[in-house]
Scaffold this motif. Structure first.
Motif, PDB file in Angstrom:
ATOM      1  N   ARG A  63      30.374   9.730  51.743  1.00  0.00           N
ATOM      2  CA  ARG A  63      29.331  10.897  51.877  1.00  0.00           C
ATOM      3  C   ARG A  63      28.799  10.596  53.108  1.00  0.00           C
ATOM      4  O   ARG A  63      28.583  12.037  53.700  1.00  0.00           O
ATOM      5  CB  ARG A  63      28.477  10.529  50.639  1.00  0.00           C
ATOM      6  N   ASN A  64      28.457   9.755  53.792  1.00  0.00           N
ATOM      7  CA  ASN A  64      27.603   9.622  54.887  1.00  0.00           C
ATOM      8  C   ASN A  64      27.810   8.349  55.646  1.00  0.00           C
ATOM      9  O   ASN A  64      27.909   7.332  54.982  1.00  0.00           O
ATOM     10  CB  ASN A  64      26.159  10.188  54.758  1.00  0.00           C
ATOM     11  N   PHE A  65      27.546   8.465  56.802  1.00  0.00           N
ATOM     12  CA  PHE A  65      27.509   7.261  57.747  1.00  0.00           C
ATOM     13  C   PHE A  65      28.465   6.168  57.536  1.00  0.00           C
ATOM     14  O   PHE A  65      28.266   4.954  57.470  1.00  0.00           O
ATOM     15  CB  PHE A  65      26.099   6.391  57.577  1.00  0.00           C
ATOM     16  N   ASN A  66      29.715   6.732  57.470  1.00  0.00           N
ATOM     17  CA  ASN A  66      30.843   5.751  57.185  1.00  0.00           C
ATOM     18  C   ASN A  66      30.532   4.637  56.132  1.00  0.00           C
ATOM     19  O   ASN A  66      31.431   3.599  56.340  1.00  0.00           O
ATOM     20  CB  ASN A  66      31.070   5.179  58.570  1.00  0.00           C
ATOM     21  N   LYS A  67      29.686   5.152  55.086  1.00  0.00           N
ATOM     22  CA  LYS A  67      29.813   4.137  53.935  1.00  0.00           C
ATOM     23  C   LYS A  67      30.887   4.643  52.959  1.00  0.00           C
ATOM     24  O   LYS A  67      30.481   5.276  52.160  1.00  0.00           O
ATOM     25  CB  LYS A  67      28.460   4.082  53.259  1.00  0.00           C
ATOM     26  N   PHE A  68      32.133   3.881  52.992  1.00  0.00           N
ATOM     27  CA  PHE A  68      33.068   4.138  52.214  1.00  0.00           C
ATOM     28  C   PHE A  68      32.983   3.368  50.937  1.00  0.00           C
ATOM     29  O   PHE A  68      32.949   2.220  50.836  1.00  0.00           O
ATOM     30  CB  PHE A  68      34.439   3.888  53.055  1.00  0.00           C
ATOM     31  N   TYR A  69      33.499   4.004  49.671  1.00  0.00           N
ATOM     32  CA  TYR A  69      33.651   3.686  48.597  1.00  0.00           C
ATOM     33  C   TYR A  69      35.199   3.639  48.102  1.00  0.00           C
ATOM     34  O   TYR A  69      35.721   4.822  48.384  1.00  0.00           O
ATOM     35  CB  TYR A  69      32.951   4.334  47.472  1.00  0.00           C
ATOM     36  N   PHE A  70      35.562   2.390  47.911  1.00  0.00           N
ATOM     37  CA  PHE A  70      36.904   2.183  47.460  1.00  0.00           C
ATOM     38  C   PHE A  70      37.337   2.118  46.024  1.00  0.00           C
ATOM     39  O   PHE A  70      36.412   1.687  45.237  1.00  0.00           O
ATOM     40  CB  PHE A  70      37.653   0.943  48.118  1.00  0.00           C
ATOM     41  N   GLY A  71      38.550   2.663  45.649  1.00  0.00           N
ATOM     42  CA  GLY A  71      38.966   2.632  44.352  1.00  0.00           C
ATOM     43  C   GLY A  71      39.518   1.021  44.287  1.00  0.00           C
ATOM     44  O   GLY A  71      39.504   0.518  45.143  1.00  0.00           O
ATOM     45  N   SER A  72      39.861   0.586  43.020  1.00  0.00           N
ATOM     46  CA  SER A  72      40.313  -0.906  42.733  1.00  0.00           C
ATOM     47  C   SER A  72      41.933  -0.617  42.966  1.00  0.00           C
ATOM     48  O   SER A  72      42.467  -1.961  43.110  1.00  0.00           O
ATOM     49  CB  SER A  72      40.007  -1.195  41.565  1.00  0.00           C
ATOM     50  N   GLY A  73      42.284   0.496  43.422  1.00  0.00           N
ATOM     51  CA  GLY A  73      43.635   0.355  44.010  1.00  0.00           C
ATOM     52  C   GLY A  73      44.799   0.563  43.004  1.00  0.00           C
ATOM     53  O   GLY A  73      44.557   0.132  41.764  1.00  0.00           O
ATOM     54  N   THR A  74      46.033   0.819  43.455  1.00  0.00           N
ATOM     55  CA  THR A  74      47.163   0.786  42.593  1.00  0.00           C
ATOM     56  C   THR A  74      48.278  -0.041  43.332  1.00  0.00           C
ATOM     57  O   THR A  74      48.720   0.084  44.357  1.00  0.00           O
ATOM     58  CB  THR A  74      47.998   2.191  42.555  1.00  0.00           C
ATOM     59  N   LYS A  75      48.573  -1.259  42.422  1.00  0.00           N
ATOM     60  CA  LYS A  75      49.678  -2.107  43.140  1.00  0.00           C
ATOM     61  C   LYS A  75      51.118  -1.625  42.610  1.00  0.00           C
ATOM     62  O   LYS A  75      51.374  -1.545  41.508  1.00  0.00           O
ATOM     63  CB  LYS A  75      49.105  -3.517  42.269  1.00  0.00           C
ATOM     64  N   LEU A  76      51.577  -1.377  43.854  1.00  0.00           N
ATOM     65  CA  LEU A  76      53.238  -0.661  43.502  1.00  0.00           C
ATOM     66  C   LEU A  76      54.396  -1.705  43.778  1.00  0.00           C
ATOM     67  O   LEU A  76      54.277  -2.515  45.024  1.00  0.00           O
ATOM     68  CB  LEU A  76      53.137   0.536  44.455  1.00  0.00           C
ATOM     69  N   ASN A  77      55.041  -1.911  42.936  1.00  0.00           N
ATOM     70  CA  ASN A  77      56.219  -2.849  43.146  1.00  0.00           C
ATOM     71  C   ASN A  77      57.494  -2.081  42.984  1.00  0.00           C
ATOM     72  O   ASN A  77      57.852  -1.614  41.994  1.00  0.00           O
ATOM     73  CB  ASN A  77      56.129  -4.003  42.193  1.00  0.00           C
ATOM     74  N   VAL A  78      58.136  -2.008  44.010  1.00  0.00           N
ATOM     75  CA  VAL A  78      59.428  -1.157  44.203  1.00  0.00           C
ATOM     76  C   VAL A  78      60.574  -2.290  44.076  1.00  0.00           C
ATOM     77  O   VAL A  78      60.733  -3.161  45.028  1.00  0.00           O
ATOM     78  CB  VAL A  78      59.685  -0.161  45.409  1.00  0.00           C
ATOM     79  N   LYS A  79      61.377  -1.995  42.919  1.00  0.00           N
ATOM     80  CA  LYS A  79      62.431  -3.188  42.982  1.00  0.00           C
ATOM     81  C   LYS A  79      63.929  -2.300  43.623  1.00  0.00           C
ATOM     82  O   LYS A  79      63.955  -1.323  43.315  1.00  0.00           O
ATOM     83  CB  LYS A  79      62.651  -3.352  41.486  1.00  0.00           C
ATOM     84  N   PRO A  80      64.492  -3.427  44.123  1.00  0.00           N
ATOM     85  CA  PRO A  80      65.969  -2.800  44.458  1.00  0.00           C
ATOM     86  C   PRO A  80      67.069  -2.598  43.551  1.00  0.00           C
ATOM     87  O   PRO A  80      66.876  -2.966  42.310  1.00  0.00           O
ATOM     88  CB  PRO A  80      66.396  -4.138  45.460  1.00  0.00           C
TER      89      PRO A  80
END
Lengths: 108, 115
Positions: A91-108
């Motif tokens: 929103r301002n002054f480089n204070k970023f809010y992160f989500g908790s992420g999506t862990k992706l596993n791509v299998k061969p």
């Protein structure tokens, strides 16, 4: 602060499959970035996308700022795409809010 | 152009000690931000410096402090370490956060283990 929710939390794909990752945020923002965290912990920039659509190779992203969400598309996934994907908003002054992420596993 | 450089990459300390982490931003970048990443809390904002001034601070105790030098390099210090301070500490730099296009670039991080 701004709440950031990412879904799904975990995703398992076969190589070659396509996927869509979602990021919802609770307030208006000036900045939105997507990152890929590699196995060593570094956050790699994927997109700066506070609004609109961008594409970079097999990856593309869309942000609909008025509806407070962003999507990351991965097409023809490869094993090297594995890792954790984060959405971050500011929103301002480089204070970023992160989500908790999506862990992706791509299998061969 | 060199990226964001963080040193050291790994640290092992014991409870009660203090630690100083260093971050050199991309050349020309004047803003440096610090984040803590833990499995339980995820990525959390610590503070941001621009032109040697702290402009924003997250919700961390006073044991966490930082500073920025005239060459934009930044250090963060954690005093009286606790087990819960074990984390990956990430530094990010950006050119000028008042510009419309403000892209953050992250370093590889410092992994701190407190025993």
């Amino acid at each position: 602060g701004i709440q950031v929710e990412q879904s799904p939390p975990d995703l398992i794909l076969q190589e070659g499959a396509n996927s869509t990752l979602r990021c919802n945020f609770s307030d208006s923002v000036n900045n939105l970035q997507w990152f890929h965290q590699n196995p060593w912990g570094q956050l790699i920039n994927l997109f700066y996308i506070p609004s609109g659509t961008k594409q970079n190779g097999r990856l593309s992203a869309t942000t609909v700022a008025t509806e407070r969400y962003s999507l990351l598309y991965i097409s023809s996934s490869q094993t090297t795409d594995s890792g954790v994907y984060f959405c971050a908003v500011e929103r301002n002054f480089n204070k970023f809010y992160f989500g908790s992420g999506t862990k992706l596993n791509v299998k061969p | 152009k060199a990226g964001v450089t963080q040193t050291p990459r790994y640290l092992i300390k014991t409870r009660g000690q203090q630690v100083t982490l260093s971050c050199s931003p991309i050349s020309g970048h004047r803003s440096v931000s610090w984040y803590q990443q833990t499995p339980g809390q995820g990525l959390q904002f610590l503070f941001e410096y621009f032109s040697e001034t702290q402009r924003n601070k997250g919700n961390f105790p006073g044991r966490f402090s930082g500073r920025q030098f005239s060459n934009s390099r930044s250090e963060m210090n954690v005093s009286t370490l606790e087990l819960g301070d074990s984390a990956l500490y990430l530094c990010a730099s950006s050119h000028n956060p008042t510009r419309a296009k403000n892209i953050q670039y992250f370093g590889a991080g410092t992994r701190l283990s407190v025993l």
